[in-house]
Write an enzyme that holds these catalytic residues in place. Structure first.
Site, short mmCIF file in Angstrom:
data_model
loop_
_atom_site.label_atom_id
_atom_site.label_comp_id
_atom_site.label_asym_id
_atom_site.label_seq_id
_atom_site.Cartn_x
_atom_site.Cartn_y
_atom_site.Cartn_z
N ASP A 184 -4.93 14.22 -8.87
CA ASP A 184 -5.10 12.77 -8.46
C ASP A 184 -6.37 12.46 -8.54
OD1 ASP A 184 -4.62 10.61 -6.80
OD2 ASP A 184 -4.49 11.65 -4.89
N CYS B 298 -5.17 5.73 -9.82
CA CYS B 298 -5.54 4.74 -9.13
C CYS B 298 -6.02 3.67 -10.33
CB CYS B 298 -6.41 4.90 -8.04
SG CYS B 298 -7.86 5.46 -8.75
N CYS C 15 -7.91 -10.84 -0.57
CA CYS C 15 -6.52 -10.46 -1.30
C CYS C 15 -6.71 -11.48 -2.32
CB CYS C 15 -5.28 -10.62 -0.41
SG CYS C 15 -5.36 -9.53 0.88
N PHE D 190 -8.30 17.72 -7.60
CA PHE D 190 -8.82 16.56 -6.92
C PHE D 190 -8.14 16.49 -5.64
CE2 PHE D 190 -8.89 15.78 -11.42
CZ PHE D 190 -10.30 15.55 -11.67
N ASN E 106 -3.92 16.30 0.88
CA ASN E 106 -2.85 15.37 1.11
C ASN E 106 -1.47 15.81 0.44
OD1 ASN E 106 -2.06 12.79 2.01
ND2 ASN E 106 -1.85 12.18 -0.20
N GLN F 248 -5.56 8.10 1.93
CA GLN F 248 -4.91 6.87 1.20
C GLN F 248 -4.85 5.70 2.35
OE1 GLN F 248 -4.07 6.75 -1.85
NE2 GLN F 248 -3.95 8.99 -2.63
N CYS G 271 -6.91 -10.44 10.47
CA CYS G 271 -6.35 -10.02 9.16
C CYS G 271 -4.88 -9.69 8.93
CB CYS G 271 -7.61 -9.23 8.46
SG CYS G 271 -7.07 -8.74 6.75
N GLU H 182 -11.51 20.77 -5.40
CA GLU H 182 -11.97 19.61 -4.90
C GLU H 182 -13.60 19.65 -5.30
OE1 GLU H 182 -13.24 15.92 -3.74
OE2 GLU H 182 -11.30 16.48 -4.17
N CYS I 120 -10.60 -16.41 1.61
CA CYS I 120 -11.25 -15.09 1.93
C CYS I 120 -10.59 -14.41 0.41
CB CYS I 120 -10.27 -14.24 3.00
SG CYS I 120 -10.57 -12.83 3.12
#
Length: 444
Positions: free
Chosen positions: A376, A402, A88, A307, A312, A278, A167, A328, A85
């Site tokens: 963010d 990120c 990951c 953003f 959140n 998230q 999974c 946003e 798979c």
């Protein structure tokens, strides 16, 4: 006659490779006759027997067949499907070594792009390592030869779906229904015309968004509703683009509402299945208070959250600061932010829609006074908004990222404009993958 462009045949004989380092993508890096080779499944310091997959001009690619000399950081992957798979790529590396690798990427990017490093490196933030993934886009394919439907992620080196029945990284209530879901789709009239299912989880509910390429027959709709009732699911159908998504069960809005709680702030955030949220709930519950602590939010502070998504950070910030403004680009997210402010009975927070990559001088919220800023952004970073940020002259900026490359680029810009990189560190938002989530504190 035009010559056909044929892919060069790769050697079939295995090769022995000494692995010198680990690439950003988590592959072992070695050399064969002076040429770089990237070896999937190999770790730094190892000697492996590898099979060529591709040969390119400047480098080759291979996969590990046999580990001759193992790294002390090598562990048994928690998923038996790891070798096949592609969901990951780092389960064979210990958790401690994974987070060290991610930290090294951030350090390297800051040194390369920003020519700097923080005054203090933060301890890496970690939480659940398995059953953490609450949002995912799962491939679906009915395979004639197997006479059944496969659901999950693509195989390594292939467009085929991996044949899995559970999974370990998906939240348990999604992993547990993969096989029942496969059996349901097997029974449908349009089983061959369902290419994907998106899953979204709140704290208490799971929603499925079923993409279908042909109209869903009434008999199949009935089966989806029965399946939803049996497993306590919220089910949506999506015949075309995102605007066509519609719920078929449950019919009541309250019963279908997804939400997640941030206990430290005593708030609950409402969300819809296609909203950005998230992926790792356990990290998010640590990350939000972590960011607000770094920003050192006080009762008199006026905070700008750029953003902001569905709120959140904005909503928790509003429980600590005097005023908060969230901005946003997506209209639906602004509406959700306002809904969340009302849901949590907060009257000191406002949400605005704006394209943060454009000139913002005409925006009403720009002309206010902010002493602290949280950003963010998406992977592309926040380069275009930095000029506006520094106009506010905030004493502190917290940047959640990120993508370490764009964080490093933007760090260089902030440093050039009079800010110091005080603290930085990584957060393990996606354990067992090469994704690097970071957080940084800048001060005037």
């Amino acid at each position: 006659m035009a010559r056909r462009n044929r892919r060069k045949q790769v050697p079939t004989e295995p090769v022995t490779v000494e692995i010198e380092s680990l690439s950003h993508e988590g592959r072992g890096v070695g050399r064969i006759n002076g040429k770089t080779i990237f070896v999937d499944g190999a770790l730094a310091g190892e000697t492996v027997e590898a099979q060529y997959i591709y040969q390119r001009g400047k480098f080759d690619e291979a996969k590990t067949l046999n580990v001759i000399s193992a790294s002390p950081d090598r562990v048994e992957p928690p998923c038996e499907n790891f070798a096949v798979c592609g969901g990951c790529s780092m389960q064979h590396l210990s958790s401690a070594a994974q987070i060290q690798h991610k930290e090294s990427i951030l350090k390297e990017q800051l040194a390369h792009f920003a020519k700097t490093e923080p005054e203090e490196w933060l301890e890496p933030l970690q939480a659940e390592l398995l059953a953490y993934r609450r949002k995912a886009r799962l491939g679906v394919r009915y395979v004639m030869k197997k006479e059944r439907t496969l659901i999950g992620f693509r195989e390594k080196y292939s467009n085929f779906l991996a044949d899995i029945d559970h999974c370990p990284v998906l939240v348990k209530r999604v992993s547990d229904i993969l096989m029942p879901l496969s059996e349901l789709i097997d029974s449908l009239q349009i089983r061959q015309f369902i290419p994907q299912i998106e899953v979204a989880n709140g704290d208490d509910k799971t929603a499925l968004i079923v993409r279908h390429l042909k109209p869903m027959p009434e008999e199949d709709c009935v089966k989806w509703v029965e399946f939803a009732k049996e497993h306590g699911l919220v089910v949506y159908l999506q015949p075309k683009g995102p605007k066509t998504v519609h719920r078929i069960w449950p019919l009541d809005d309250e019963e279908s509402q997804l939400s997640y709680r941030l206990p430290e702030f005593n708030v609950e955030l409402l969300q819809e299945p296609l909203d950005f949220a998230q992926v790792n709930a356990s990290i998010n519950r640590k990350m939000v208070p972590y960011a607000i602590e770094l920003l050192d939010v006080q009762p008199e502070d006026r905070v700008l959250d750029l953003f902001c998504g569905l709120g959140n950070f904005t909503i928790p910030l509003a429980t600590r600061a005097k005023t908060v403004v969230g901005v946003e680009g997506v209209d639906e997210m602004v509406a959700r932010g306002k809904q969340n402010a009302k849901h949590n009975q907060l009257d000191n927070v406002e949400f605005y829609q704006a394209d943060l990559t454009k000139n913002l001088e005409e925006e009403t919220w720009v002309n206010r006074d902010y002493n602290k800023v949280l950003i963010d952004p998406a992977r592309s970073g926040a380069l275009e908004v930095i000029e506006n940020i520094v106009k506010f002259n905030p004493e502190k900026i917290v940047y959640v990222s990120c993508n370490p490359a764009t964080l490093a680029r933007d760090t260089g810009e902030l440093v050039n404009r009079g800010y110091k990189l005080k603290k930085a560190g990584v957060m393990d938002m996606f354990p067992h993958t090469t994704h690097v989530e970071s957080i940084a504190l800048f001060e005037k």
